[in-house]
Design an enzyme around this catalytic site. Structure first.
Site, mmCIF file in Angstrom:
data_model
loop_
_atom_site.group_PDB
_atom_site.id
_atom_site.type_symbol
_atom_site.label_atom_id
_atom_site.label_comp_id
_atom_site.label_asym_id
_atom_site.label_seq_id
_atom_site.Cartn_x
_atom_site.Cartn_y
_atom_site.Cartn_z
ATOM 1 N N GLY A 13 0.855 -1.184 0.000
ATOM 2 C CA GLY A 13 0.000 0.000 0.000
ATOM 3 C C GLY A 13 0.882 1.221 0.000
ATOM 4 C CG HIS A 147 -0.745 9.369 2.368
ATOM 5 N ND1 HIS A 147 0.505 9.136 1.866
ATOM 6 C CD2 HIS A 147 -0.564 9.756 3.651
ATOM 7 C CE1 HIS A 147 1.414 9.353 2.801
ATOM 8 N NE2 HIS A 147 0.786 9.722 3.903
ATOM 9 N NE ARG A 255 -4.342 0.044 -1.802
ATOM 10 C CZ ARG A 255 -5.596 0.432 -1.813
ATOM 11 N NH1 ARG A 255 -6.587 -0.438 -1.557
ATOM 12 N NH2 ARG A 255 -5.926 1.677 -2.051
ATOM 13 C CG ASP A 354 -4.447 6.471 -7.149
ATOM 14 O OD1 ASP A 354 -4.334 6.568 -5.915
ATOM 15 O OD2 ASP A 354 -4.053 5.493 -7.812
ATOM 16 C CE LYS A 361 5.353 10.983 -8.469
ATOM 17 N NZ LYS A 361 5.472 11.984 -7.393
HETATM 18 C C1 GDG Z 1 -2.397 5.645 -1.209
HETATM 19 C C2 GDG Z 1 -3.118 6.524 -2.191
HETATM 20 C C3 GDG Z 1 -0.921 7.458 -2.907
HETATM 21 C C4 GDG Z 1 1.359 -3.119 -5.095
HETATM 22 N N1 GDG Z 1 1.341 -4.408 -5.353
HETATM 23 C C5 GDG Z 1 2.411 -4.928 -4.768
HETATM 24 C C6 GDG Z 1 3.097 -3.925 -4.129
HETATM 25 N N2 GDG Z 1 2.418 -2.798 -4.331
HETATM 26 C C7 GDG Z 1 2.807 -1.491 -3.843
HETATM 27 C C8 GDG Z 1 3.205 -0.607 -4.984
HETATM 28 C C9 GDG Z 1 3.012 0.774 -4.398
HETATM 29 C C10 GDG Z 1 1.876 0.547 -3.427
HETATM 30 O O1 GDG Z 1 1.726 -0.827 -3.239
HETATM 31 C C11 GDG Z 1 0.575 1.092 -3.960
HETATM 32 O O2 GDG Z 1 0.623 2.481 -3.892
HETATM 33 P P1 GDG Z 1 -0.337 3.450 -4.691
HETATM 34 O O3 GDG Z 1 0.194 4.807 -4.575
HETATM 35 O O4 GDG Z 1 -0.403 2.969 -6.085
HETATM 36 O O5 GDG Z 1 -1.782 3.295 -4.058
HETATM 37 P P2 GDG Z 1 -2.510 3.202 -2.596
HETATM 38 O O6 GDG Z 1 -2.195 1.954 -1.896
HETATM 39 O O7 GDG Z 1 -3.934 3.408 -2.893
HETATM 40 O O8 GDG Z 1 -1.898 4.438 -1.761
HETATM 41 C C12 GDG Z 1 -2.217 6.820 -3.368
HETATM 42 C C13 GDG Z 1 -0.306 6.679 -1.779
HETATM 43 O O9 GDG Z 1 -1.222 6.395 -0.751
HETATM 44 C C14 GDG Z 1 0.900 7.416 -1.182
HETATM 45 O O10 GDG Z 1 0.581 8.653 -0.727
HETATM 46 O O11 GDG Z 1 -0.018 7.499 -3.989
HETATM 47 O O12 GDG Z 1 -2.864 7.677 -4.265
HETATM 48 O O13 GDG Z 1 -4.328 5.932 -2.623
HETATM 49 O O14 GDG Z 1 4.137 1.193 -3.698
HETATM 50 O O15 GDG Z 1 4.522 -0.880 -5.331
HETATM 51 N N3 GDG Z 1 4.220 -4.125 -3.455
HETATM 52 C C15 GDG Z 1 4.697 -5.388 -3.387
HETATM 53 N N4 GDG Z 1 4.058 -6.410 -3.969
HETATM 54 C C16 GDG Z 1 2.924 -6.240 -4.665
HETATM 55 O O16 GDG Z 1 2.368 -7.201 -5.181
HETATM 56 N N5 GDG Z 1 5.822 -5.615 -2.721
#
Ligand code: GDG
Length: 712
Positions: A13, A147, A255, A354, A361
């Site tokens: 996350g 976030h 996710r 989002d 990134k």
């Molecule tokens: C919230 C906000 C904002 C995903 N699958 C795997 C994995 N991940 C990691 C990714 C990334 C993270 O999870 C997901 O981050 P996101 O930014 O895409 O989305 P949210 O979880 O919704 O995060 C978002 C963030 O907070 C930060 O402020 O950008 O907009 O919604 O890092 O790499 N990691 C691993 N295995 C996976 O299968 N190890």
């Protein structure tokens, strides 16, 4: 924890991923809910948490259900992502638990707080914590980062608990957002909900400045590059490509969340393969969907929908040897994630909303070969910085299909040019810079608060009823008493329009009785103009000072001539204010003898702010402008003859009635002039919030009346 040695497993996350590096390299404590670890009797679990400088905040399973699944993720999350239809009727019950859990965080933090500590609160699960900390630790440096998106004010206002939430957030010294538009939305929502003036970079709330900043979150670029450059990563990426044959590899990593746009993304792929049948055997789309919030119903529904869609696409567009879409419903280790990034010719990041989206990134950071194409939703915060991607509207399925086609066909030199530009921007603003930038600004915001110039020494007004009563008792013992009272907000509550704030019978009796006690002299000091005050209260034996003391009347009914005249500025000022009001829905102009006021309480705050700027500029050009002065009231801008204020009247009355005990009450900035003009031992009373020179404080006009009765 598996059998044997307990281990900490990092959560997937955005928030957890982003903060891991700053936490590991900084010296701070991380407060959070540790999941099942809490229930383990194994003492090594605690040691492990201790070693990682983690403080466990206990949240029971029943609380988790209401606080986390229902309120935070079932209600706040969709609303913040522009879905209003999920507001439930029993939200108040869950909000109660949300409040309880937020208070628990605040209590534990306050317990461990040491002078000089900086507290950084994260995300929508903890929006009440800053305000709760402000109560417990008034001088602590508190920052908050959101976030997720902050939606347009009209969307946010749907939330029944909006006021408590906004007040909670405003307990911070600094509020951080990913983009300028989230910050803007927040400022407008706060202005609407609390009726305060909107500011872009700061808001004034209860005598504090709350700074608002934009900090687009970054990632640990060096760590991704390092992984991406490992031989193993290149080899594994090659394996994936070989397995895909000579097909283009498309990738989605999310996710499994309805905000991530999976459904529409799949529909776009379906559309593309329908239209371009030649592509059916030329693409291999890998979608990694990481299980998330499975207890929330909407997520289980989404899982079914996505499964069905993938099945349909493969059934329609597959061949005996190839299925175009491969769905992985699981999470993978980070090294495999980077391998996938390295293998993907096209990365599809198409959320419908989002906050930022780190995947975009991470993909870019992993492309150390400067190849690959990013298709990015314009509704991801990342789009504000990553314009060299193919930016799409995820709701427009045809556009996403076209962009995907274009990405597949893009020439190598264009791919490299775009990727280089993206990479340098992502490298520049990595997670260390994000955290550093926020913390530097937080220190600045908090020290500005400590050092903020106090024009006059303020006191913490005493709201202890028994002390006010004792002071009144002493006043009663005097032979003469001078009683100075503001009207609106002090003797009567504010009304929707000023004409509706007429005195009730009880107030009229009270004033008459007070004025008739031998030795008492009662004066009303108000900003109102003569006619309304005279028609309401003219029959009473009390003094009336109207327009802040411009025109006054003795208790015997003798009006004095005005202290100042309107001057050449007045008429053009009336024209100017009327012109502004015509262009500002909700605003109105009040014309008095030697002043004119622009009232904007019911107007759009941003529009009003623009009009105020314009007003100030144009006031400076009025004839004899130096004879007038601007008075900034509560949602009112008044231009009046210079040198007229309640303090002058108050001082004159106090000297004209020597040896009297003085009692004064008021509720706003103009009454502070009265308090400032009176002798130290006067019993001065501030109604409501705000810093004050008064000695005592009460809550509202009912309290004032009760005290006046005690004076009888
Ligand atoms: C919230 C906000 C904002 C995903 N699958 C795997 C994995 N991940 C990691 C990714 C990334 C993270 O999870 C997901 O981050 P996101 O930014 O895409 O989305 P949210 O979880 O919704 O995060 C978002 C963030 O907070 C930060 O402020 O950008 O907009 O919604 O890092 O790499 N990691 C691993 N295995 C996976 O299968 N190890």
């Amino acid at each position: 924890m598996e059998h044997g040695e307990p281990r900490l497993i990092p959560s997937v996350g955005g928030l957890a991923t982003a903060l891991r590096t700053p936490h590991e390299s900084g010296g701070g404590l991380w407060f959070g809910w540790p999941g099942d670890a809490m229930r383990s009797p194994d003492p090594r679990v605690n040691e492990l948490l201790e070693r990682h400088r983690v403080r466990a905040v206990p949240v029971s399973a029943a609380e988790m259900d209401r606080y986390y699944d229902s309120y935070s993720n079932g209600l706040l999350w969709p609303l913040l992502h522009y879905k209003t239809e999920t507001q439930r009727l029993d939200a108040d019950r869950d909000f109660g638990t949300y409040r309880t859990v937020n208070a628990r965080f605040a209590d534990l933090l306050a317990n461990e707080y040491q002078d000089g500590d900086v507290i950084w609160v994260h995300d929508y699960h903890l929006m009440l914590v800053p305000g709760m900390l402000r109560e417990r630790l008034p001088t602590a440096k508190v920052g908050f980062f959101l976030h997720v998106p902050f939606p347009a004010a009209d969307i946010f206002r749907v939330l029944p608990q909006r006021e408590e939430v906004i007040r909670g957030l405003l307990g911070a010294d600094l509020l951080g957002f990913h983009t300028a538009s989230y910050r803007h939305n927040f400022a407008l929502a706060a202005a609407h909900v609390l009726g305060i003036e909107a500011g872009i970079e700061a808001l004034s709330f209860e005598d504090r400045h709350v700074s608002l900043g934009v900090y687009p979150i970054g990632i640990d670029v060096a760590a991704f590059e390092k992984l991406a450059r490992e031989d193993k990563t290149s080899e594994d990426a090659d394996k994936i490509r070989r397995a895909a044959g000579n097909r283009k590899v498309l990738l989605g990593v999310d996710r499994l969340d309805y905000t991530k746009g999976l459904r529409r993304r799949l529909l776009a792929i379906d559309r593309l393969l329908e239209r371009e049948q030649g592509l059916r055997d030329r693409i291999h789309f890998i979608q990694l969907a990481v299980p998330s919030r499975e207890k929330v119903e909407a997520y289980a529904d989404l899982r079914r929908t996505v499964n069905e869609l993938v099945g349909r696409i493969n059934a329609h567009h597959g061949t005996p040897t190839h299925s175009p879409v491969q769905l992985l419903y699981r999470s993978v280790p980070i090294s495999q994630l980077v391998t996938l990034y390295r293998a993907a010719d096209v990365m599809l990041v198409t959320p419908t909303r989002d906050g930022m989206n780190l995947v975009a990134k991470e993909y870019v950071a992993s492309r150390v070969d400067e190849d690959g194409v990013l298709v990015l939703s314009e509704f991801a915060g990342a789009a504000a910085e990553m314009q060299e991607a193919l930016v799409v509207n995820p709701y427009d399925i045809a556009e996403v299909a076209n962009a995907t086609k274009r990405a597949i066909a893009m020439a190598p030199n264009e791919r490299a040019a775009r990727m280089r530009a993206l990479r340098s921007r992502v490298a520049e603003n990595d997670v260390a810079r994000w955290a550093g930038g926020f913390l530097t600004d937080l220190a600045r915001a908090a020290s500005a608060r400590d050092a903020s110039p106090q024009p006059r020494p303020r006191r913490a007004a005493d709201s202890d009823a028994s002390r006010v009563e004792r002071a009144l008792e002493r006043a009663r013992a005097f032979e003469r008493r001078l009683i100075l009272l503001d009207y609106d907000g002090t003797l009567v509550p504010f009304a929707a329009v000023p004409e509706l704030a007429a005195p009730d019978a009880e107030l009229l009796d009270l004033l008459a009785e007070l004025a008739n006690v031998p030795g008492n002299e009662v004066h009303l000091l108000t900003g109102r103009s003569r006619p309304s005050v005279e028609s309401w209260l003219g029959h009473l034996p009390i003094g009336l000072a109207t327009e802040h003391g411009l025109l006054s009347r003795t208790p015997e009914g003798q009006w004095t001539s005005p202290r100042a005249r309107g001057g050449a500025w007045l008429e053009p000022a009336v024209t100017l204010f009327s012109d502004l009001a015509k262009r500002t829905p909700g605003a109105l102009v009040e014309v008095k003898t030697a002043s004119v006021a622009f009232h904007y309480r019911r107007s759009d705050p941003l529009l009003a702010a623009a009009r105020l700027r314009e007003a100030r500029e144009r006031i400076a050009t009025l004839p004899d402008a130096e004879d007038a002065e601007v008075l900034d009231g509560s949602a009112v801008l008044e231009l009046r003859a210079r040198g007229v204020h309640k303090g002058l009247v108050a001082a004159a009355l106090a000297t004209g009635y020597p040896g009297a005990a003085v009692f004064a009450a008021g509720d706003d900035r103009t009454d502070e002039d009265t308090f400032a003009a009176l002798p130290e031992d006067a019993v001065t009373l501030r109604v409501g919030r705000g810093s004050t020179l008064a000695r005592f404080r009460v809550f509202d006009s009912r309290d004032v009346r009760a005290l006046l009765r005690a004076l009888l």
